[in-house]
Design an enzyme around this catalytic site. Structure first.
Site, PDB file in Angstrom:
ATOM      1  N   ASP A 486       1.209  -1.676   0.265  1.00  0.00           N
ATOM      2  CA  ASP A 486       0.595  -0.195  -0.287  1.00  0.00           C
ATOM      3  C   ASP A 486       1.028   1.190  -0.104  1.00  0.00           C
ATOM      4  O   ASP A 486       0.614   2.494  -0.078  1.00  0.00           O
ATOM      5  CB  ASP A 486      -1.140  -0.225   1.258  1.00  0.00           C
ATOM      6  CG  ASP A 486      -2.453  -0.845   1.268  1.00  0.00           C
ATOM      7  OD1 ASP A 486      -2.760  -1.014   0.122  1.00  0.00           O
ATOM      8  OD2 ASP A 486      -2.472  -1.163   1.930  1.00  0.00           O
TER       9      ASP A 486
HETATM   10  C1  GLC Z   1      -1.041   2.037   6.417  1.00  0.00           C
HETATM   11  C2  GLC Z   1       0.224   1.006   6.792  1.00  0.00           C
HETATM   12  C3  GLC Z   1       0.714   0.340   5.571  1.00  0.00           C
HETATM   13  C4  GLC Z   1      -1.328  -0.011   5.503  1.00  0.00           C
HETATM   14  C5  GLC Z   1      -2.092   0.841   5.087  1.00  0.00           C
HETATM   15  C6  GLC Z   1      -3.404   0.499   4.923  1.00  0.00           C
HETATM   16  O1  GLC Z   1      -0.083   3.101   5.441  1.00  0.00           O
HETATM   17  O2  GLC Z   1       1.609   1.873   7.014  1.00  0.00           O
HETATM   18  O3  GLC Z   1       1.137  -0.895   6.355  1.00  0.00           O
HETATM   19  O4  GLC Z   1      -1.118  -1.125   4.217  1.00  0.00           O
HETATM   20  O5  GLC Z   1      -1.830   1.709   5.596  1.00  0.00           O
HETATM   21  O6  GLC Z   1      -4.752   1.446   4.328  1.00  0.00           O
HETATM   22  C1  GLC Z   2      -1.149  -4.105   5.921  1.00  0.00           C
HETATM   23  C2  GLC Z   2      -2.356  -3.677   4.915  1.00  0.00           C
HETATM   24  C3  GLC Z   2      -2.284  -4.807   3.365  1.00  0.00           C
HETATM   25  C4  GLC Z   2      -1.315  -4.782   3.057  1.00  0.00           C
HETATM   26  C5  GLC Z   2       0.059  -4.252   3.812  1.00  0.00           C
HETATM   27  C6  GLC Z   2       1.032  -3.836   3.001  1.00  0.00           C
HETATM   28  O1  GLC Z   2      -1.052  -4.866   6.368  1.00  0.00           O
HETATM   29  O2  GLC Z   2      -4.173  -4.899   5.254  1.00  0.00           O
HETATM   30  O3  GLC Z   2      -3.916  -4.803   3.041  1.00  0.00           O
HETATM   31  O4  GLC Z   2      -0.758  -5.351   1.609  1.00  0.00           O
HETATM   32  O5  GLC Z   2       0.572  -3.216   4.667  1.00  0.00           O
HETATM   33  O6  GLC Z   2       1.260  -2.586   2.810  1.00  0.00           O
END
Ligand code: GLC
Ligand code: GLC
Length: 814
Positions: A486
């Site tokens: 993300d």
């Molecule tokens: C934040 C977190 C990430 C997650 C994202 C979800 O950026 O660092 O891990 O996937 O939020 O919205």
């Molecule tokens: C968090 C989010 C997931 C994402 C991950 C890596 O675990 O829930 O959707 O893939 O972060 O960013």
């Protein structure tokens, strides 16, 4: 250093001192009513949605931590008082223990000869939590003991509750039944709500309070309420301000006497036409009936027995006996337990997820299903259809949906281009587990729009087409807003402080940035789709999916290969991300795992080389790092990943979710020692001995462990709600232990450490119980199977006749 121990026989983790580095929690309830409970009795509960139907207030990031929600106080006649769960008073107890078990927690303590054991649980089929408080006087003389309860009500909408004080301080309303002492919390009931909460006590109530400031006294905290200090509640009825529920119970206990007091905290709804029993008077008839039904100790014993039986059934689907106690513990108990929590709550409510911000993640929930499908296939089926209904007509998907409405979340929107592909993997896992091809015909709408329904099969077709219709300059899939990572935001270019990377819209031409990870995921999904077509009466389509997968695999090898490992992406300007050409972020873990799992480069040494790069650049004693070298500064073209300090989260943290992909890839290549070694590095039970470093619960996975570049290497954060749970379960149970469902039968193909002499397992699969006995005869992974005494070809045990309920499998590996 340890703060407790596993009680494997009881399926409990026993915390032996209250001052754990962080609150170590458990989840109660698994249908509609959920409670988080910490080892000192803190936490909160809600009905279905932690934002919109929250019963208890909780202050995240508060000091001291984990105060609020629920509390109990005991007081002796000389005025000394304490909390039998340690918090909030924090008086040093003479004995303390918290047992987190399957769907219940029991906190026991002793102070001044008073022993207390409080068992918290949510009965199956009910929307309430039970606190059974057992008190015993171990003193040689009789005592007068007062027991005070406390809950702090949240005004239903947890976001409003934390922000809108000009309104909140005037809307709080309660009703108290002075005869029975039941406290009803009915804020906003007079207008649009038809639900309320109740807090009831089984013992005669000598006093109560519902106005927080009256109970606490001015400028006091929950650790020293005036009412408890003085030994008397004020009988307040809250009008506005901060409604609470507090009961005062007077007990006289002779030496050796024991007494049980039951508290019930519940959620109730009335039909709109039946809301009131008199003008503005709550109709409490239904709630009173529920309360009466639960004030019976032997009845509650039976309710707890049901809960135990329920969990034994779930866990009974797969049990193993291996030479490694950490494997046994996680596979048999804690990993499936955590998978259920992720299935229920996705990433919404934990002590790291406030329950306010995030709904059910599309990719998250699909991945959670990979392990959940075996536990309760009918629930998994419904979840697949709910998820599919938040897909968009173009095959893309809302990134999240809200649990109460099941509608896509507009604030976060769509355009995370990996999202739809995970649905294919989840459906495939469900089909392999259940054989239920009818799900492919089940109708689901797009964007929940009535009239748009198509069979689920078409949702999968559109998911794959979505990728193919969005290819970039190198023929690789466009990344969109982000892929699995993300925080790799290649189209975002955010330079304003405070802008959320997650919701910031992409700028300009978004067709250029490409993801090698999505390419790998596409190949994996398209190959699964081909299998689905072949096995469920669409054989003519299988060829097309194989071709699409092969073509994408070719492109990946040509344009997505960096010489020693797979590239991560191309940014908007066409520059490589995750390449030896980069000064930072040279090697990323995600494409190495995903491409190898998809079978890309398995025959020509690329996959081996990619895994060697992981070992060389990313492996630490605490797990595998997401990428190296960490980004030391912010890169406008990369986005959030470079906003984290080095070693944390996506910027070179040990993002545990990705580790099982490498374990699976290692197992596919036959490297059992390496796969098991990686597994052990992040296994919470194996890390229990370093709890002062790890700091999170030793019985569940955390999303992240701080990486090598961090000041706190080895420290875990964000426990419980992470895709690590499902993926690690798949890695260890299906690939290392090698027992995995297929379309045609149960495959037994272990890739275990060379020093293991073998292991045994039972697996319930499509109605039959398989007893598997694995015996090592040589150092390799070649497997020969005997089924019910007869040798068979290959490693897949064919489905037995419907009447055969037991299957005996002996697997010899050499
Ligand atoms: C934040 C977190 C990430 C997650 C994202 C979800 O950026 O660092 O891990 O996937 O939020 O919205
Ligand atoms: C968090 C989010 C997931 C994402 C991950 C890596 O675990 O829930 O959707 O893939 O972060 O960013």
């Amino acid at each position: 250093m340890r703060y407790g121990r596993f009680d494997d026989g009881a399926h409990e983790y026993v915390i032996e001192r209250p001052d754990t580095p962080l609150p170590w929690i458990n989840y109660l309830g698994q249908e509609e009513f959920f409670s988080l409970i910490s080892n000192t009795g803190g936490g909160y509960c809600f009905y279905r949605d932690a934002r919109l139907r929250r019963l208890l207030r909780y202050r995240y990031n508060s000091a001291p931590t984990d105060v609020g929600g629920r509390a109990l106080y005991l007081r002796l006649a000389d005025g000394e008082f304490w909390s039998p769960t340690w918090q909030p008073v924090r008086r040093a107890l003479q004995a303390y223990e918290c047992r987190h078990g399957m769907g219940y927690s029991r906190i026991s303590s002793t102070y001044r000869g008073v022993s207390a054991a409080v068992t918290y649980f949510v009965p199956l089929g009910q929307t309430l939590e039970v606190w059974r408080v057992k008190l015993a006087n171990r003193n040689a003389r009789p005592i007068d003991l007062q027991l005070f309860s406390l809950v702090e009500f949240c005004l239903w909408d947890a976001w409003d509750d934390q922000t809108n004080f000009q309104r909140n301080y005037s809307i709080g309303e309660v009703e108290v039944d002075s005869g029975t002492g039941v406290i009803y919390h009915k804020t906003e009931y007079r207008e649009r709500r038809n639900h309320f909460a109740y807090f009831a006590c089984s013992a005669p109530v000598a006093g109560f309070d519902t106005q927080r400031e009256a109970f606490l006294g001015a400028y006091r905290g929950l650790d020293r309420p005036m009412a408890v200090e003085e030994g008397r509640c004020r009988g307040t009825v809250a009008h506005g301000w901060a409604p609470i529920g507090a009961h005062q119970v007077e007990l006289t206990l002779g030496s050796g006497d024991e007494r049980e007091v039951i508290f019930l905290l519940g959620y109730a709804e009335n039909p709109p036409e039946d809301k009131f029993s008199a003008p503005n008077k709550l109709n409490t008839a239904r709630a009173r009936a529920t309360i009466a039904a639960h004030f019976d100790s032997s009845g509650l014993d039976a309710v707890l027995d049901d809960l135990h039986a329920h969990w034994e059934r779930l866990l009974g689907v797969y049990q193993v006996g291996t030479p490694d106690e950490h494997v046994n513990r996680m596979v048999n108990v804690w990993n499936p337990y955590q998978v259920v929590a992720t299935f229920n709550l996705s990433r919404s409510a934990s002590l790291f997820e406030s329950g306010i911000g995030r709904g059910m993640g599309f990719r998250d929930s699909n991945q959670d299903l990979l392990a959940f499908v075996q536990l309760a296939p009918p629930l998994a089926r419904q979840r697949l259809l709910d998820l599919a209904a938040t897909q968009l007509p173009n095959g893309g998907a809302y990134h999240q949906y809200q649990p109460l409405t099941k509608r896509g979340n507009d604030a976060v929107g769509s355009g995370f281009n990996d999202d739809p592909l995970w649905l294919v993997l989840a459906v495939s896992a469900y089909l392999k587990e259940s054989g239920d091809g009818s799900v492919l015909e089940a109708l689901a709408p797009y964007d929940n729009a009535p009239g748009s329904e198509t069979p689920l099969y078409e949702h999968l077709q559109r998911a794959l087409r979505y990728t193919l219709e969005r290819l970039g300059p190198h023929g690789l899939p466009q990344i969109g807003h982000a892929d699995w990572n993300d925080c790799l935001n290649l189209n975002c270019f955010s330079s304003e402080p405070g802008e959320s990377f997650q919701t910031h819209s992409d700028q300009g031409d978004t067709t250029k940035a490409e993801s090698v990870f999505i390419a790998g995921l596409f190949v994996l999904a398209a190959r699964e789709m081909a299998e689905i077509s072949r096995h469920f009466e669409r054989a003519e389509e299988a060829e097309g999916y194989i071709k699409a997968a092969d073509a994408m695999a070719q492109v990946t090898m040509q344009r997505g290969w960096d010489g020693e490992w797979f590239l991560r992406a191309y940014d908007r300007m066409g520059a490589k991300v995750g390449s030896r050409e980069c000064s930072e972020g040279r090697v990323f873990i995600e494409p190495q795992g995903m491409c190898a799992m998809a079978g890309i480069g398995l025959d020509d040494g690329r996959a081996q080389s990619a895994l060697a790069a992981v070992r060389q650049h990313l492996a630490t004693p605490h797990g595998l790092i997401l990428q190296q070298p960490a980004y030391s500064r912010y890169y406008l073209n990369l986005g959030e990943i470079s906003s984290y300090p080095p070693g944390y989260k996506e910027n070179a943290g040990i993002f545990c979710h990705t580790n099982p992909w490498i374990m699976i890839a290692e197992a596919m290549l036959g490297h059992g020692d390496q796969a098991h070694d990686y597994y052990t590095r992040i296994n919470p039970s194996a890390r229990e001995a370093i709890s002062e470093v790890h700091r999170c619960e030793p019985y569940v996975y955390a999303q992240m462990i701080a990486g090598r570049d961090a000041a706190t290497h080895g420290e875990a954060k964000n426990s419980w709600l992470t895709g690590t749970a499902a993926w690690n379960y798949v890695a260890v149970s299906q690939w290392i232990l090698g027992i995995r469902p297929t379309f045609t039968g149960l495959q037994v193909s272990p890739v275990i450490p060379t020093h293991w002499p073998g292991f045994s397992a039972t697996r319930i699969f499509r109605g039959a119980t398989y007893h598997v006995d694995v015996r090592r005869k040589g150092p390799g992974n070649a497997v020969s199977l005997e089924v019910d005494g007869q040798p068979i070809q290959g490693s897949i045990v064919p489905l037995p006749a419907a009447s055969q309920l037991e299957v005996r499998v002996v697997a010899t590996i050499c």
